[in-house]
Design a protein around this motif. Structure first.
Motif, PDB file in Angstrom:
ATOM      1  N   ALA A   1       6.982  44.430 -45.805  1.00 31.63           N
ATOM      2  CA  ALA A   1       6.160  45.558 -46.283  1.00 31.63           C
ATOM      3  C   ALA A   1       6.877  46.306 -47.402  1.00 31.63           C
ATOM      4  O   ALA A   1       6.254  46.697 -48.407  1.00 31.63           O
ATOM      5  CB  ALA A   1       5.833  46.510 -45.137  1.00 31.63           C
ATOM      6  N   THR A   2       8.185  46.490 -47.261  1.00 32.25           N
ATOM      7  CA  THR A   2       8.973  47.190 -48.292  1.00 32.25           C
ATOM      8  C   THR A   2       8.966  46.402 -49.601  1.00 32.25           C
ATOM      9  O   THR A   2       8.829  46.981 -50.691  1.00 32.25           O
ATOM     10  CB  THR A   2      10.432  47.394 -47.804  1.00 32.25           C
ATOM     11  OG1 THR A   2      10.393  48.067 -46.541  1.00 32.25           O
ATOM     12  CG2 THR A   2      11.246  48.206 -48.782  1.00 32.25           C
ATOM     13  N   ILE A   3       9.094  45.072 -49.495  1.00 31.58           N
ATOM     14  CA  ILE A   3       9.061  44.223 -50.701  1.00 31.58           C
ATOM     15  C   ILE A   3       7.698  44.328 -51.380  1.00 31.58           C
ATOM     16  O   ILE A   3       7.611  44.476 -52.609  1.00 31.58           O
ATOM     17  CB  ILE A   3       9.362  42.742 -50.336  1.00 31.58           C
ATOM     18  CG1 ILE A   3      10.782  42.595 -49.793  1.00 31.58           C
ATOM     19  CG2 ILE A   3       9.164  41.833 -51.551  1.00 31.58           C
ATOM     20  CD1 ILE A   3      11.073  41.218 -49.189  1.00 31.58           C
ATOM     21  N   CYS A   4       6.635  44.256 -50.586  1.00 28.62           N
ATOM     22  CA  CYS A   4       5.272  44.350 -51.148  1.00 28.62           C
ATOM     23  C   CYS A   4       5.051  45.693 -51.838  1.00 28.62           C
ATOM     24  O   CYS A   4       4.466  45.758 -52.922  1.00 28.62           O
ATOM     25  CB  CYS A   4       4.232  44.128 -50.057  1.00 28.62           C
ATOM     26  SG  CYS A   4       4.216  42.438 -49.391  1.00 28.62           S
ATOM     27  N   GLU A   5       5.508  46.761 -51.198  1.00 25.42           N
ATOM     28  CA  GLU A   5       5.399  48.104 -51.797  1.00 25.42           C
ATOM     29  C   GLU A   5       6.108  48.151 -53.149  1.00 25.42           C
ATOM     30  O   GLU A   5       5.603  48.727 -54.111  1.00 25.42           O
ATOM     31  CB  GLU A   5       6.031  49.152 -50.873  1.00 25.42           C
ATOM     32  CG  GLU A   5       5.082  49.691 -49.827  1.00 25.42           C
ATOM     33  CD  GLU A   5       5.777  50.626 -48.834  1.00 25.42           C
ATOM     34  OE1 GLU A   5       6.920  51.079 -49.110  1.00 25.42           O
ATOM     35  OE2 GLU A   5       5.188  50.897 -47.782  1.00 25.42           O
TER      36      GLU A   5
ATOM     37  N   PRO B   1      -2.878  42.844 -54.777  1.00 26.75           N
ATOM     38  CA  PRO B   1      -1.656  43.463 -54.248  1.00 26.75           C
ATOM     39  C   PRO B   1      -0.585  42.421 -53.938  1.00 26.75           C
ATOM     40  O   PRO B   1      -0.891  41.261 -53.663  1.00 26.75           O
ATOM     41  CB  PRO B   1      -2.146  44.141 -52.957  1.00 26.75           C
ATOM     42  CG  PRO B   1      -3.335  43.341 -52.544  1.00 26.75           C
ATOM     43  CD  PRO B   1      -4.000  42.906 -53.815  1.00 26.75           C
ATOM     44  N   THR B   2       0.671  42.849 -53.990  1.00 23.78           N
ATOM     45  CA  THR B   2       1.784  41.931 -53.701  1.00 23.78           C
ATOM     46  C   THR B   2       1.680  41.423 -52.267  1.00 23.78           C
ATOM     47  O   THR B   2       1.537  42.199 -51.329  1.00 23.78           O
ATOM     48  CB  THR B   2       3.132  42.659 -53.882  1.00 23.78           C
ATOM     49  OG1 THR B   2       3.140  43.282 -55.173  1.00 23.78           O
ATOM     50  CG2 THR B   2       4.292  41.691 -53.768  1.00 23.78           C
ATOM     51  N   CYS B   3       1.730  40.101 -52.130  1.00 23.99           N
ATOM     52  CA  CYS B   3       1.730  39.457 -50.807  1.00 23.99           C
ATOM     53  C   CYS B   3       2.976  38.587 -50.706  1.00 23.99           C
ATOM     54  O   CYS B   3       3.367  37.941 -51.687  1.00 23.99           O
ATOM     55  CB  CYS B   3       0.493  38.569 -50.639  1.00 23.99           C
ATOM     56  SG  CYS B   3      -1.070  39.464 -50.727  1.00 23.99           S
ATOM     57  N   VAL B   4       3.599  38.584 -49.536  1.00 23.66           N
ATOM     58  CA  VAL B   4       4.731  37.689 -49.274  1.00 23.66           C
ATOM     59  C   VAL B   4       4.414  36.952 -47.972  1.00 23.66           C
ATOM     60  O   VAL B   4       4.487  37.521 -46.890  1.00 23.66           O
ATOM     61  CB  VAL B   4       6.070  38.459 -49.173  1.00 23.66           C
ATOM     62  CG1 VAL B   4       7.212  37.495 -48.857  1.00 23.66           C
ATOM     63  CG2 VAL B   4       6.362  39.213 -50.461  1.00 23.66           C
ATOM     64  N   SER B   5       4.019  35.692 -48.106  1.00 23.84           N
ATOM     65  CA  SER B   5       3.562  34.902 -46.954  1.00 23.84           C
ATOM     66  C   SER B   5       4.595  33.825 -46.649  1.00 23.84           C
ATOM     67  O   SER B   5       5.020  33.098 -47.556  1.00 23.84           O
ATOM     68  CB  SER B   5       2.203  34.272 -47.271  1.00 23.84           C
ATOM     69  OG  SER B   5       1.300  35.271 -47.722  1.00 23.84           O
TER      70      SER B   5
ATOM     71  N   PRO C   1       1.543  43.361 -45.327  1.00 24.89           N
ATOM     72  CA  PRO C   1       1.395  44.195 -44.128  1.00 24.89           C
ATOM     73  C   PRO C   1       1.593  45.688 -44.350  1.00 24.89           C
ATOM     74  O   PRO C   1       2.244  46.108 -45.303  1.00 24.89           O
ATOM     75  CB  PRO C   1       2.498  43.653 -43.207  1.00 24.89           C
ATOM     76  CG  PRO C   1       3.551  43.163 -44.154  1.00 24.89           C
ATOM     77  CD  PRO C   1       2.810  42.617 -45.341  1.00 24.89           C
ATOM     78  N   MET C   2       1.024  46.474 -43.413  1.00 26.68           N
ATOM     79  CA  MET C   2       1.317  47.899 -43.332  1.00 26.68           C
ATOM     80  C   MET C   2       2.723  48.018 -42.732  1.00 26.68           C
ATOM     81  O   MET C   2       3.215  47.087 -42.081  1.00 26.68           O
ATOM     82  CB  MET C   2       0.320  48.611 -42.416  1.00 26.68           C
ATOM     83  CG  MET C   2      -1.139  48.295 -42.679  1.00 26.68           C
ATOM     84  SD  MET C   2      -1.828  49.179 -44.061  1.00 26.68           S
ATOM     85  CE  MET C   2      -2.379  50.693 -43.305  1.00 26.68           C
TER      86      MET C   2
ATOM     87  N   GLU D   1      -3.402  35.907 -36.012  1.00 24.15           N
ATOM     88  CA  GLU D   1      -3.649  37.102 -35.203  1.00 24.15           C
ATOM     89  C   GLU D   1      -2.832  38.267 -35.743  1.00 24.15           C
ATOM     90  O   GLU D   1      -1.991  38.854 -35.062  1.00 24.15           O
ATOM     91  CB  GLU D   1      -3.296  36.820 -33.735  1.00 24.15           C
ATOM     92  CG  GLU D   1      -4.283  35.876 -33.064  1.00 24.15           C
ATOM     93  CD  GLU D   1      -3.786  35.367 -31.726  1.00 24.15           C
ATOM     94  OE1 GLU D   1      -2.813  35.943 -31.200  1.00 24.15           O
ATOM     95  OE2 GLU D   1      -4.368  34.385 -31.223  1.00 24.15           O
ATOM     96  N   VAL D   2      -3.047  38.567 -37.019  1.00 23.38           N
ATOM     97  CA  VAL D   2      -2.394  39.734 -37.629  1.00 23.38           C
ATOM     98  C   VAL D   2      -3.479  40.537 -38.337  1.00 23.38           C
ATOM     99  O   VAL D   2      -4.551  40.020 -38.654  1.00 23.38           O
ATOM    100  CB  VAL D   2      -1.296  39.335 -38.648  1.00 23.38           C
ATOM    101  CG1 VAL D   2      -0.188  38.549 -37.988  1.00 23.38           C
ATOM    102  CG2 VAL D   2      -1.872  38.566 -39.826  1.00 23.38           C
ATOM    103  N   ARG D   3      -3.173  41.802 -38.577  1.00 23.61           N
ATOM    104  CA  ARG D   3      -4.136  42.677 -39.259  1.00 23.61           C
ATOM    105  C   ARG D   3      -4.339  42.196 -40.700  1.00 23.61           C
ATOM    106  O   ARG D   3      -3.377  41.984 -41.438  1.00 23.61           O
ATOM    107  CB  ARG D   3      -3.588  44.111 -39.277  1.00 23.61           C
ATOM    108  CG  ARG D   3      -4.550  45.131 -39.870  1.00 23.61           C
ATOM    109  CD  ARG D   3      -3.846  46.455 -40.082  1.00 23.61           C
ATOM    110  NE  ARG D   3      -3.333  46.999 -38.839  1.00 23.61           N
ATOM    111  CZ  ARG D   3      -4.062  47.737 -37.991  1.00 23.61           C
ATOM    112  NH1 ARG D   3      -5.325  48.008 -38.272  1.00 23.61           N
ATOM    113  NH2 ARG D   3      -3.521  48.206 -36.886  1.00 23.61           N
ATOM    114  N   HIS D   4      -5.601  42.020 -41.091  1.00 21.70           N
ATOM    115  CA  HIS D   4      -5.896  41.680 -42.481  1.00 21.70           C
ATOM    116  C   HIS D   4      -5.891  42.974 -43.290  1.00 21.70           C
ATOM    117  O   HIS D   4      -6.493  43.965 -42.880  1.00 21.70           O
ATOM    118  CB  HIS D   4      -7.262  40.986 -42.591  1.00 21.70           C
ATOM    119  CG  HIS D   4      -7.343  39.725 -41.772  1.00 21.70           C
ATOM    120  ND1 HIS D   4      -8.520  39.126 -41.430  1.00 21.70           N
ATOM    121  CD2 HIS D   4      -6.369  38.962 -41.221  1.00 21.70           C
ATOM    122  CE1 HIS D   4      -8.270  38.054 -40.695  1.00 21.70           C
ATOM    123  NE2 HIS D   4      -6.974  37.941 -40.559  1.00 21.70           N
ATOM    124  N   THR D   5      -5.218  42.956 -44.421  1.00 21.48           N
ATOM    125  CA  THR D   5      -5.074  44.207 -45.187  1.00 21.48           C
ATOM    126  C   THR D   5      -5.596  44.115 -46.615  1.00 21.48           C
ATOM    127  O   THR D   5      -5.668  45.121 -47.308  1.00 21.48           O
ATOM    128  CB  THR D   5      -3.588  44.618 -45.262  1.00 21.48           C
ATOM    129  OG1 THR D   5      -2.859  43.580 -45.924  1.00 21.48           O
ATOM    130  CG2 THR D   5      -3.004  44.871 -43.872  1.00 21.48           C
TER     131      THR D   5
END
Length: 391
Positions: free
Chosen positions: A48-52, A82-86, A96-97, A240-244
């Motif tokens: 989340a920090t990297i995406c931010e 938005p930045t995504c890291v998968s 993620p949040m 099974e994770v929150r979609h953002t």
């Protein structure tokens, strides 16, 4: 949205030099943001920090430019995806949040995906890294090198006069040579002003349940080439994770009941009227969490789901933006292999003769022609000099 439609009456393709400049400028910002995010992908780093950080760089860098009003309107700019890291078997869209985040582990296959825009003209890119410095010679290497070679083939095939079918076929041949599969449902789209997913598309792989028209690439078009390759079956299932990650559904409207939901939709309409965003980008997290469920219920948002392959499989991605200009196809985003060149060693390689020939050709044929012309001119000059000497 009507403002965007009015603006589209202006020349909004690459025949307008101002448009080309905006694409290239957005591309430069993406290259910078992508490099910074790659550097942040180290063991124990919080996703989340990297995406931010990626989003912040895109906001800050676009914020420095084009700040004069045009016809009393400010030029819109900022995040276009938005930045995504998968990581590993996760295909994409993981942004993620804070409370739902995970940390990177040494050896993870991390796919970084992001896009920004200036005045609606979008530059997008994605890159895959192996977290940590260890050399990798297993199936992770196969997926990464298959994806890289597919991306290099696409760069040479997305030329004026060629077709989307040629690109899809190349993906299949190269993936086979690495014992991998292109992921179903991944599409490379034509992009237009404020449109990240245009109607002209290239399929990653042909599927019975998904058909697209054959199209020919034309001058002054822009494409986002998205290559996603898996060591597994090439089929994603929902995580099974929150979609953002969401995009405002342009053709639907509804008066939401709760104040928080209305506040959420108002912010989306104002800041992200046409392009994807992350719930992280909404200023009040509680407003985002409450608002999104009500907005989804009334089909006001399009969702970018987090999908994954079977556990234990690996997925690699490379994405870049190309401009089809009179001088040839110009790649404006997407990094080279970099550290992966030494870090990743696959036992497989491209075997298909046509693909070998394609990959051995220049990705910039115009420059090659110019070089050959210069060489011919040099030979002529030498011939003249020799003639003078004989006399």
């Amino acid at each position: 949205m009507s403002d965007h439609e009015e603006e589209n009456e202006e020349v909004a393709d690459l025949s307008n030099p101002d448009v080309t400049t905006k694409y290239r400028t957005a591309g430069d910002i993406i290259q910078k943001a992508l490099q910074k995010v790659i550097e942040a992908c180290v063991a124990d780093a919080d996703i989340a920090t990297i995406c931010e950080m990626g989003d912040k760089i895109m906001e800050e860098e676009t914020g420095k430019l084009y700040n004069k009003k045009v016809k009393d309107k400010r030029i819109e700019k900022g995040i276009a995806f938005p930045t995504c890291v998968s990581v590993n078997e996760v295909l994409g869209h993981y942004s993620p949040m804070k409370g739902d985040s995970k940390t990177l582990q040494a050896g993870d296959v991390a796919k970084i995906d992001l896009a920004c825009h200036i005045d609606g003209f979008i530059a997008a890119a994605a890159h895959t890294v192996i977290v940590g410095g260890d050399k990798v010679e297993d199936r992770r290497a196969d997926a990464i090198m298959a994806a890289w070679n597919c991306a290099e083939a696409a760069l040479r095939l997305v030329q004026v006069g060629n077709t989307n079918t040629q690109v899809t076929e190349a993906f299949g041949k190269i993936a086979d040579d690495f014992k991998c599969k292109p992921v179903q449902g991944v599409l490379s789209h034509q992009m237009k002003k404020f449109v990240i997913d245009g109607n002209k598309v290239i399929m990653g792989v042909e599927a019975a349940e998904e058909k697209v028209d054959e199209i020919e690439f034309e001058m002054n078009e822009v494409y986002c080439i998205d290559v996603v390759i898996s060591t597994g079956e090439g089929k994603g299932k929902e995580c099974e994770v929150r979609h953002t990650v969401y995009k405002r559904a342009a053709d639907t409207s509804y008066m939401l009941k709760t104040q928080k939901a209305r506040q959420f939709l108002s912010e989306v309409n104002k800041r992200f009227p046409a392009l994807p965003f992350s719930l992280r980008n909404i200023e009040d997290e509680q407003v985002a969490r409450v608002g999104v469920s009500e907005a989804k219920r009334h089909e006001l948002l399009e969702e970018y789901p987090v999908l994954k392959e079977k556990e234990g499989q690996f997925v690699a991605q490379f994405k870049f933006t190309v401009l089809l200009l009179p001088g040839g196809t110009k790649k404006i985003t997407g990094l080279g292999l970099g550290d992966l060149e030494k870090q990743v060693v696959s036992a497989c390689s491209v075997q298909d003769e046509d693909m070998k020939k394609l990959l051995a050709s220049s990705a910039n044929p115009k420059k090659q022609k110019k070089k050959r012309k210069d060489e011919k001119d040099e030979v002529k000059e030498e011939g003249k000099e020799e003639g003078k000497e004989e006399k």
